[in-house]
Design an enzyme around this catalytic site. Sequence first.
Site, PDB file in Angstrom:
ATOM      1  N   TYR A 198     -51.072  11.342   3.574  1.00  0.00           N
ATOM      2  CA  TYR A 198     -49.603  11.440   3.537  1.00  0.00           C
ATOM      3  C   TYR A 198     -49.105  10.765   2.267  1.00  0.00           C
ATOM      4  O   TYR A 198     -49.556   9.676   1.925  1.00  0.00           O
ATOM      5  CB  TYR A 198     -49.012  10.757   4.767  1.00  0.00           C
TER       6      TYR A 198
ATOM      7  N   ASP B 229     -52.628   7.055  -4.598  1.00  0.00           N
ATOM      8  CA  ASP B 229     -51.455   6.640  -3.839  1.00  0.00           C
ATOM      9  C   ASP B 229     -51.832   5.365  -3.090  1.00  0.00           C
ATOM     10  O   ASP B 229     -52.445   5.404  -2.031  1.00  0.00           O
ATOM     11  CB  ASP B 229     -51.028   7.753  -2.875  1.00  0.00           C
TER      12      ASP B 229
ATOM     13  N   LYS C 279     -44.308  -0.545  -0.189  1.00  0.00           N
ATOM     14  CA  LYS C 279     -44.560  -1.500   0.894  1.00  0.00           C
ATOM     15  C   LYS C 279     -44.666  -2.959   0.426  1.00  0.00           C
ATOM     16  O   LYS C 279     -43.663  -3.634   0.263  1.00  0.00           O
ATOM     17  CB  LYS C 279     -45.800  -1.065   1.683  1.00  0.00           C
TER      18      LYS C 279
HETATM   19  N1  PMP Z   1     -47.750   7.119   0.541  1.00  0.00           N
HETATM   20  C1  PMP Z   1     -48.424   6.498   1.517  1.00  0.00           C
HETATM   21  C2  PMP Z   1     -49.894   6.326   1.396  1.00  0.00           C
HETATM   22  C3  PMP Z   1     -47.751   6.012   2.640  1.00  0.00           C
HETATM   23  O1  PMP Z   1     -48.444   5.412   3.608  1.00  0.00           O
HETATM   24  C4  PMP Z   1     -46.350   6.191   2.714  1.00  0.00           C
HETATM   25  C5  PMP Z   1     -45.545   5.681   3.896  1.00  0.00           C
HETATM   26  N2  PMP Z   1     -46.204   5.323   5.000  1.00  0.00           N
HETATM   27  C6  PMP Z   1     -45.698   6.839   1.670  1.00  0.00           C
HETATM   28  C7  PMP Z   1     -46.417   7.278   0.599  1.00  0.00           C
HETATM   29  C8  PMP Z   1     -44.211   7.041   1.696  1.00  0.00           C
HETATM   30  O2  PMP Z   1     -43.566   5.836   1.527  1.00  0.00           O
HETATM   31  P1  PMP Z   1     -42.039   5.653   2.026  1.00  0.00           P
HETATM   32  O3  PMP Z   1     -42.073   5.757   3.505  1.00  0.00           O
HETATM   33  O4  PMP Z   1     -41.678   4.294   1.507  1.00  0.00           O
HETATM   34  O5  PMP Z   1     -41.243   6.723   1.386  1.00  0.00           O
END
Ligand code: PMP
Length: 431
Positions: free
Chosen positions: A147, A242, A270
């Site tokens: 994701y 990511d 995060k």
């Molecule tokens: N990339 C990864 C690996 C994630 O785990 C997340 C959110 N859990 C995101 C992108 C998206 O981040 P956000 O919810 O802050 O938009």
Amino acid sequence: MHKGFSKSVELFKEAQKFIPGGVNSPVRAFKSVGLNPVFIKSGAGAKIYDEDGNEYIDYVGSWGPLILGHRHPHVAEALERCLRDVGTSFGAPTEMETKLASMVAEAVPSVEMLRLVSSGTEATMSALRLARGYTGRNKIVKFEGCYHGHADFLLIKAGSGALTLGIPTSPGVPAGSAANTIVTGFNDLANLEEVFKLEGEDIAAVIVEPVAGNMGVIPPAPGFLEGLRNLTARYGSVLIFDEVMTGFRVSYGGAQQLYGVTPDLTCLGKIIGGGLPVGAYGGKREIMECVAPAGAVYQAGTLSGNPLAVTAGIATLEILKQPGIYEELERKSASLEQGLREAALANGVEANLNRVGSMLCVFFTGSSVNDYAAACSSNTACFSAFFKSMLEQGVYLAPSQFEALFVSLAHGENEIEQTIKAAWNAFKSIK
Ligand code: PMP
């Protein structure tokens, strides 16, 4: 004794009148475990407290950011000072943004320069635009089960066959947005090589969660990340890690430091916001200098580099960079893993645990979990029963089989022991 959920039930009813599904992000609704969500009143250290007066040991940590626990004094004091002496937002440069940027650049091997944004979604979306702008190519590759936020061209599932066009996973994503996204198997290097043979010259970027954390927790198979590095280098594609979840989580320098593989671009979020909204994308100077106003690839944000968020991020990294921190997290997480393993085994429950540092997942399956299909073979009914039992015993896990559990520095031996005891009862009850 758990005091029940009557106030949470009431609050959820009210919330649904004004907020779609009663929540501001879908998984919070507890739908996949068939329960009413718990409304949180406050948090302190490793604990959160709900509106009915129940106390929980928290393994969600706001989905990853709170590696120091709730309201860590160093972070809280820095925020108070910022509110009192600085302000909330200027939309003009501040010295502290350079400080956070330099701390991240010092920590993360691939990052020479970075741009701060306000969420992980913005970070990945912008990094991919940059990769496309830099290479002049359109196609991107992502992996099934990873994701990367909710940008249109990333809400795509795999079609069938070695190389098919992606299929949108959400109404509202036009087929055209999916058309340039190729989806292939996580940990399946052979298939990716086929993809590159057919399309390599048109691939702008490969984006990957170096430790997959959005289909439970799945570590990269030996050689997988190295293989990505070699293939993308050979074809002139940009490799994007990511690390929104893994950055400053699996080590101070992220998964790229842990596994010794350096991508071209890295997305963060995060933890670098310490519980406030921050994201970032960064990497090689040559690529990053294509971002406006240094270069022509446009990206902007009213609240980007927000003083409060940057303050929380700096304060969090100041604690994390102290010696021995990741060793301590590893010790705590390993003892939790071992306790959960023993509890499952002793109670005859088929469970497989995956863990990388302080990210952990219990899959309810007898086979090891290395990819999306294996993750999907987990018995989600067992997970739901496990989740419910843990919740009623005061342990708050992510309400889905396909999420990670996060250990924080605030989790002490007592909390870990209490969690293992609860798991013992939970496993026994679902047997
Ligand atoms: N990339 C990864 C690996 C994630 O785990 C997340 C959110 N859990 C995101 C992108 C998206 O981040 P956000 O919810 O802050 O938009």
